[in-house]
Scaffold this motif. Structure first.
Motif, PDB file in Angstrom:
ATOM      1  N   LEU A 140      -0.194   5.102  -0.105  1.00  0.00           N
ATOM      2  CA  LEU A 140      -1.553   5.311   0.409  1.00  0.00           C
ATOM      3  C   LEU A 140      -1.502   6.053   1.758  1.00  0.00           C
ATOM      4  CD1 LEU A 140      -4.647   3.454   0.073  1.00  0.00           C
ATOM      5  CD2 LEU A 140      -3.895   3.431   2.439  1.00  0.00           C
ATOM      6  N   ALA A 164      -5.766   0.799  -4.987  1.00  0.00           N
ATOM      7  CA  ALA A 164      -4.417   1.395  -5.044  1.00  0.00           C
ATOM      8  C   ALA A 164      -3.875   1.387  -6.471  1.00  0.00           C
ATOM      9  CB  ALA A 164      -3.487   0.637  -4.119  1.00  0.00           C
ATOM     10  N   VAL A 175      -7.716  -4.174   3.983  1.00  0.00           N
ATOM     11  CA  VAL A 175      -6.528  -4.173   3.129  1.00  0.00           C
ATOM     12  C   VAL A 175      -6.888  -4.641   1.722  1.00  0.00           C
ATOM     13  CG1 VAL A 175      -4.347  -5.407   2.741  1.00  0.00           C
ATOM     14  CG2 VAL A 175      -4.808  -4.336   4.950  1.00  0.00           C
ATOM     15  N   LEU A 199      -8.577  -1.748   0.020  1.00  0.00           N
ATOM     16  CA  LEU A 199      -7.656  -0.647  -0.292  1.00  0.00           C
ATOM     17  C   LEU A 199      -6.711  -1.035  -1.428  1.00  0.00           C
ATOM     18  CD1 LEU A 199      -6.826   0.595   3.336  1.00  0.00           C
ATOM     19  CD2 LEU A 199      -8.192   1.776   1.613  1.00  0.00           C
ATOM     20  N   LYS A 200      -6.301  -2.307  -1.461  1.00  0.00           N
ATOM     21  CA  LYS A 200      -5.405  -2.763  -2.541  1.00  0.00           C
ATOM     22  C   LYS A 200      -6.113  -2.701  -3.892  1.00  0.00           C
ATOM     23  CE  LYS A 200      -2.231  -5.945  -0.218  1.00  0.00           C
ATOM     24  NZ  LYS A 200      -2.020  -7.377   0.056  1.00  0.00           N
ATOM     25  N   ALA A 251       1.729   1.728   4.176  1.00  0.00           N
ATOM     26  CA  ALA A 251       0.819   2.882   4.069  1.00  0.00           C
ATOM     27  C   ALA A 251       1.269   3.933   5.086  1.00  0.00           C
ATOM     28  CB  ALA A 251      -0.607   2.453   4.362  1.00  0.00           C
ATOM     29  N   LEU A 277       0.842  -1.204   0.000  1.00  0.00           N
ATOM     30  CA  LEU A 277       0.000   0.000   0.000  1.00  0.00           C
ATOM     31  C   LEU A 277       0.879   1.257   0.000  1.00  0.00           C
ATOM     32  CD1 LEU A 277      -2.761  -1.104   2.555  1.00  0.00           C
ATOM     33  CD2 LEU A 277      -3.005  -0.883   0.074  1.00  0.00           C
TER      34      LEU A 277
END
Ligand code: NAP
Length: 296
Positions: free
Chosen positions: A9, A296, A289, A292-293, A32, A6
């Motif tokens: 981020l 990303a 996660v 969010l991935k 992150a 990440l």
């Protein structure tokens, strides 16, 4: 393509409990950059995470805001066990974030949904997800066993347990009590749920027949978020029966009548965070996660 890390981020974790520590750990491990508000009493530090006051969080740079599982309290404050200070999330703070910044919460009270809507930011309710609900049903079922042990003077083995509801929680609860040697009856309204109960070695019954089915029960566990454990059902229970209601507030039990009849009835909420905060945090961290991935 889904990334492994990440890197780049930026996210703010605003308040929370022990579950947030697992989220912070996981996000910082994946490189992150994390801003923490409401953590001034937390002694532990994480490389890649900086503590800020809420006002000093650089909202303009955030890709994500992570709130406690309850979202906001009725007062509009963000709950935190790591600070005495009041944290109030405002519409202005949300509006300062980039338009694609996402807000993550467990559940969303109307206050939070309104705030996100007014600010025009996407709100993601992790507890609405099937995967989270199924993973969470594991610590919930273990917590229910703990409650049953604490509040009865008999073994689960050989006891008669009535489980109401055949959803994510009901299935896990019925299975764990069955595996401990209880005689488990399962109350549901759909024929496919009754069929599944038979396949699992349980004794199914139509929920409408509850009054008759609880007469010899030692423990009644409700997972249905509607008033199903009615006064008439409670009136037919044995005096020593224990009701454990897992359904979200206000539960599905006539607590007033249970008290009047002297039947112990417990609304047991938030069991995952209570009995297994680390696992509960890891469950949320994993799903967060993954989401969010994807972005990303
Ligand atoms: P779910 O998968 O939606 O299951 C709910 C069950 O209730 C389903 O079997 C559903 O059957 C049944 N149901 C709903 N309304 C009904 C009615 N009027 N009459 C009969 N059956 C009805 O939900 P879940 O994930 O299992 O969660 C259940 C509850 O536990 C929720 O309130 C959740 O917030 C809570 N929860 C509590 C804890 C805790 O620590 N106490 C932890 C996790 C979740 P149909 O398919 O027939 O509608």
């Amino acid at each position: 393509m889904v990334k492994n890390m990440l890197t780049g981020l930026q996210a703010a974790v605003l308040g929370g409990d022990a579950r947030q520590l697992e989220i912070i750990r996981k996000l910082t491990e994946l490189d992150a950059k994390i801003y923490l508000a409401g953590f001034d009493q937390l002694e532990q530090s994480f490389t890649g995470a900086v503590k800020e006051t809420l006002e000093d969080v650089p909202f303009e740079q955030l890709d994500a805001i992570i709130l406690p599982v309850a979202g906001l309290q009725a007062t509009g404050e963000i709950e935190t066990i790591f600070s005495d200070k009041n944290l109030r999330l405002t519409e202005d703070m949300l509006k300062r974030t980039p338009p694609n910044c996402k807000i993550f919460t467990g559940i969303s009270p109307a206050l939070l949904s309104n705030l996100a809507e007014k600010a025009g930011r996407q709100l993601i309710k992790l507890f609405d997800r099937d995967d989270v609900a199924i993973y969470n049903s594991i610590p919930t079922a273990e917590g229910t066993v703990m409650m049953a042990i604490q509040h009865t003077d008999i073994t689960i083995h050989g006891s008669e347990v009535v489980v109401l509801g055949m959803g994510r929680v009901g299935i896990s609860v019925a299975r764990i009590f069955k595996s401990l040697g209880a005689e488990v009856k399962l109350g549901a309204r759909r024929s496919e749920h009754l069929a599944r109960a038979i396949e699992m070695g349980l004794t199914p019954f139509q929920i409408g027949r509850l009054e008759n089915e609880v007469k010899t029960a030692d423990i009644i566990i409700n997972t249905i978020p509607h008033q199903v454990v009615t006064a008439s059902a409670i009136a037919s229970m044995q005096a020593h029966a224990l009701i454990i209601d897992l359904a979200s507030k206000p539960g599905g039990t006539d607590f007033r009548f249970a008290e009047k009849r002297g039947i112990k009835a417990i609304l047991a909420l938030g069991l995952p965070g209570l009995v297994a905060p680390k696992t509960a945090g890891q469950i949320l961290a994993k799903v967060l996660v993954d989401l969010l991935k994807e972005d990303a």
